[in-house]
Design a protein around this motif. Structure first.
Motif, short mmCIF file in Angstrom:
data_model
loop_
_atom_site.label_atom_id
_atom_site.label_comp_id
_atom_site.label_asym_id
_atom_site.label_seq_id
_atom_site.Cartn_x
_atom_site.Cartn_y
_atom_site.Cartn_z
N MET A 1 32.25 46.90 30.38
CA MET A 1 33.63 47.13 30.77
C MET A 1 34.23 45.82 31.28
O MET A 1 33.54 45.02 31.90
N LYS A 2 35.51 45.67 30.99
CA LYS A 2 36.17 44.42 31.33
C LYS A 2 37.67 44.67 31.44
O LYS A 2 38.21 45.58 30.83
N GLN A 3 38.31 43.81 32.21
CA GLN A 3 39.77 43.78 32.29
C GLN A 3 40.20 42.34 32.07
O GLN A 3 39.57 41.41 32.58
N ALA A 4 41.27 42.16 31.30
CA ALA A 4 41.85 40.83 31.11
C ALA A 4 43.26 40.85 31.68
O ALA A 4 44.03 41.77 31.42
N ILE A 5 43.57 39.85 32.47
CA ILE A 5 44.91 39.69 32.99
C ILE A 5 45.48 38.42 32.35
O ILE A 5 44.87 37.35 32.43
N VAL A 6 46.62 38.58 31.72
CA VAL A 6 47.26 37.47 31.00
C VAL A 6 48.51 37.09 31.77
O VAL A 6 49.39 37.92 31.99
N ALA A 7 48.58 35.83 32.19
CA ALA A 7 49.70 35.35 32.99
C ALA A 7 50.46 34.26 32.23
O ALA A 7 49.86 33.46 31.51
N ARG A 8 51.76 34.26 32.43
CA ARG A 8 52.61 33.27 31.77
C ARG A 8 52.44 31.88 32.37
O ARG A 8 52.33 31.72 33.57
N THR A 9 52.45 30.88 31.49
CA THR A 9 52.36 29.49 31.93
C THR A 9 53.71 28.78 31.89
O THR A 9 53.81 27.65 32.36
N ASP A 10 54.73 29.44 31.35
CA ASP A 10 56.01 28.78 31.11
C ASP A 10 57.04 28.98 32.21
O ASP A 10 58.18 28.53 32.06
N ILE A 11 56.68 29.63 33.31
CA ILE A 11 57.68 29.92 34.34
C ILE A 11 57.41 29.22 35.67
O ILE A 11 58.12 29.44 36.64
N GLY A 12 56.37 28.41 35.73
CA GLY A 12 56.14 27.57 36.89
C GLY A 12 55.76 28.30 38.17
O GLY A 12 56.20 27.91 39.25
N MET A 13 54.95 29.34 38.04
CA MET A 13 54.50 30.05 39.25
C MET A 13 53.56 29.16 40.05
O MET A 13 52.67 28.52 39.49
N GLY A 14 53.75 29.15 41.36
CA GLY A 14 52.79 28.48 42.24
C GLY A 14 51.48 29.27 42.27
O GLY A 14 51.40 30.41 41.79
N LYS A 15 50.46 28.68 42.87
CA LYS A 15 49.14 29.33 42.91
C LYS A 15 49.17 30.67 43.63
O LYS A 15 48.54 31.63 43.20
N GLY A 16 49.88 30.73 44.75
CA GLY A 16 49.96 31.98 45.49
C GLY A 16 50.71 33.06 44.72
O GLY A 16 50.31 34.22 44.70
N LYS A 17 51.81 32.68 44.08
CA LYS A 17 52.58 33.62 43.26
C LYS A 17 51.72 34.12 42.10
O LYS A 17 51.69 35.31 41.81
N LEU A 18 51.01 33.21 41.45
CA LEU A 18 50.13 33.59 40.35
C LEU A 18 49.08 34.59 40.82
O LEU A 18 48.85 35.62 40.18
N ALA A 19 48.45 34.31 41.95
CA ALA A 19 47.43 35.20 42.49
C ALA A 19 48.00 36.59 42.77
O ALA A 19 47.37 37.61 42.44
N ALA A 20 49.18 36.65 43.34
CA ALA A 20 49.81 37.94 43.64
C ALA A 20 50.13 38.71 42.37
O ALA A 20 49.89 39.93 42.30
N GLN A 21 50.65 38.03 41.36
CA GLN A 21 51.01 38.71 40.12
C GLN A 21 49.77 39.23 39.39
O GLN A 21 49.77 40.34 38.83
N VAL A 22 48.70 38.45 39.41
CA VAL A 22 47.44 38.88 38.80
C VAL A 22 46.90 40.11 39.52
O VAL A 22 46.44 41.07 38.90
N ALA A 23 46.98 40.10 40.84
CA ALA A 23 46.51 41.25 41.62
C ALA A 23 47.34 42.49 41.32
O ALA A 23 46.80 43.60 41.15
N HIS A 24 48.66 42.34 41.25
CA HIS A 24 49.52 43.47 40.90
C HIS A 24 49.13 44.05 39.54
O HIS A 24 49.04 45.27 39.37
N ALA A 25 48.92 43.18 38.56
CA ALA A 25 48.59 43.63 37.21
C ALA A 25 47.25 44.36 37.19
O ALA A 25 47.13 45.45 36.61
N SER A 26 46.25 43.78 37.83
CA SER A 26 44.93 44.39 37.83
C SER A 26 44.96 45.79 38.45
O SER A 26 44.45 46.75 37.87
#
Length: 112
Positions: A1-26
């Motif tokens: 079993m696995k989950q993949a979270i795909v995040a955009r690279t074209d919108i300039g999210m900071g590290k904290g924002k990226l972490a939060a969005q990945v957590a929301h998605a998961s």
């Protein structure tokens, strides 16, 4: 079993924002997972990877493919309180699901 979270690279999210969005998605995709897959993934270490996408359209295309394969998905839109405009699509979760099937959808993407 696995989950993949795909995040955009074209919108300039900071590290904290990226972490939060990945957590929301998961979490959102996990909450939409039913039956034995939910328990198996949770009890098996919650394997996940974070991958790169170059834009919003890629996320929607991947979500469509994943849904046709019967995988849970979650598209995340930012609330717009900090770095991004409200409604900006930031991430997609695919799975949890059978690792082979998740890889059929996301296996060509690079790690974040």
């Amino acid at each position: 079993m696995k989950q993949a979270i795909v995040a955009r690279t074209d919108i300039g999210m900071g590290k904290g924002k990226l972490a939060a969005q990945v957590a929301h998605a998961s979490l959102s995709a996990y909450e939409d997972t039913a039956g034995p897959e939910r328990r198996e993934w949770k009890g098996g270490g919650q394997k996940k990877v974070v991958l790169k996408a170059d834009g919003e359209q890629t996320l929607f295309e991947l979500a469509d493919i994943a849904e046709r394969k019967g995988l849970p998905t979650a598209i995340i839109r930012d609330a717009g309180h900090t770095q991004l405009d409200p409604g900006t699509v930031t991430a997609l979760a695919v799975g949890p699901g059978d690792e082979r099937v998740v890889d059929e959808v996301t296996g060509d993407l690079s790690l974040y």
